[in-house]
Design an enzyme around this catalytic site. Sequence first.
Site, PDB file in Angstrom:
ATOM      1  N   HIS A 173      -6.004   9.814  -0.627  1.00 31.80           N
ATOM      2  CA  HIS A 173      -6.372  11.228  -0.823  1.00 31.80           C
ATOM      3  C   HIS A 173      -7.835  11.520  -0.457  1.00 31.80           C
ATOM      4  CE1 HIS A 173      -2.542  12.231  -2.515  1.00 31.80           C
ATOM      5  NE2 HIS A 173      -2.665  11.404  -3.533  1.00 31.80           N
ATOM      6  N   ASP A 183       3.749   6.489   0.451  1.00 26.33           N
ATOM      7  CA  ASP A 183       3.468   6.918  -0.920  1.00 26.33           C
ATOM      8  C   ASP A 183       4.247   8.215  -1.187  1.00 26.33           C
ATOM      9  OD1 ASP A 183       1.123   6.518  -3.198  1.00 26.33           O
ATOM     10  OD2 ASP A 183       1.615   8.637  -2.907  1.00 26.33           O
ATOM     11  N   HIS A 205       3.187  10.878  -2.392  1.00 24.59           N
ATOM     12  CA  HIS A 205       2.364  12.068  -2.156  1.00 24.59           C
ATOM     13  C   HIS A 205       1.773  12.045  -0.751  1.00 24.59           C
ATOM     14  CE1 HIS A 205       2.290  11.133  -6.527  1.00 24.59           C
ATOM     15  NE2 HIS A 205       2.609  12.413  -6.596  1.00 24.59           N
ATOM     16  N   ASP A 234       5.154   4.859  -5.772  1.00 26.20           N
ATOM     17  CA  ASP A 234       5.444   5.937  -6.724  1.00 26.20           C
ATOM     18  C   ASP A 234       6.579   6.844  -6.293  1.00 26.20           C
ATOM     19  OD1 ASP A 234       3.866   6.865  -4.682  1.00 26.20           O
ATOM     20  OD2 ASP A 234       2.390   7.857  -5.954  1.00 26.20           O
TER      21      ASP A 234
HETATM   22 ZN    ZN Z   1       1.087   8.894  -4.819  1.00 21.64          ZN
END
Ligand code: ZN
Length: 372
Positions: A182, A218, A220, A308
């Site tokens: 991120h 991932d 996200h 995740d």
């Molecule tokens: Zn994540």
Amino acid sequence: MLTSAISAGEVSLVRIPVIWSEECLRHEPAGEVWLGVRDEGTEVPARAVVLRDALAAAGAPVLPARPHGDEIVRTVHDPELVDHLAGVWQAWAGAGLPAEYGRDRVVPYVFPTPGMLSGLPLRSPPAVPGRAGLFCYDTMTLVGPGSWAAIRGAADAALTAADLVGSGERLAYALCRPPGHHVTRGAYGGSCYLNNAAIAAQALRAAGARRVAVIDIDAHHGNGTQMIFYERPDVWYGSLHVDPGAGWFPHYAGYAAERGRGDGEGFNRNLPLAPGTGDDGWLAAVSTLCDEARTLAPDAVVVSLGLDAAATDPESPLCVTETGYRAAGRLVAALGPAVLIQEGGYDLASLGGLAVAALSGAAEGAGLDASS
Ligand SMILES: [Zn+2]
């Protein structure tokens, strides 16, 4: 003989080097401020221990991260961000915020958004509580006394894994904690501080790879990695993730229309997935990304290995199983020499099994002999 004893559904020995930094345990965010309330948080040191122990028990060699200089880190990130992270805890403590005001972690409270500045020049405020919002874009990503050592240790793990792959190893896994995808060139957030995957990709470029493909599995969107390479054709970024348009972090990036800019036009690919997506839909998207990456004939691959997307994970609504992660490992590792970078994954009970599944699949995809 051992190989023949392993059936398809069992865990094969993982021969992939696991790069580990003891420093990773020193980052104790002590929670996250989410929607105005400080929660316990899920990005805890125990994650790294669970991952290391599960992979070691499956037979993976655990190798120490080697210290590296700052050159690649400061190529990927603005030096101001690196300097800020290296010194913000000392500045925070020096200003008396923990001792006098009970503020035991660095958390920003004011953010210089474009709307606030309305064209004013972006200053670096002398007061550290003000300056924190210049570099951190959310309230969930706390900094404490041991954070910088861990952040830098995670980058060293990524760089060590890239060294191995750059010098001929087929696969290497960096057990990075805290995670990194991120983090943009100049701002951190999402429980991430330096972008370990981008650092690995840049190191592979420096080691001679002409083209690098980053595949981010991932749950996200890796908005940081996307934006670091958004205008570059030498590093392709592809991600599948829960649809930010359905209400998920990072909210402002990860949409299908984001395809790169300038020289990087066409070198970015996002596949947003509906909440609830399970193995079939998720693996179809992994497969699509791998097919597109293959057309670029990358010399090296970086995998942002978030765990995740698992059905057991508290941080996403995706429903992937160990079988799914093993199949994804096979797909991404078949693309070529690959550095696997640990990203998210927060359910301590299932995390180890998911990592072993993903790395077992990667070993199979790379054609590594499980018995040797
Ligand atoms: Zn994540």
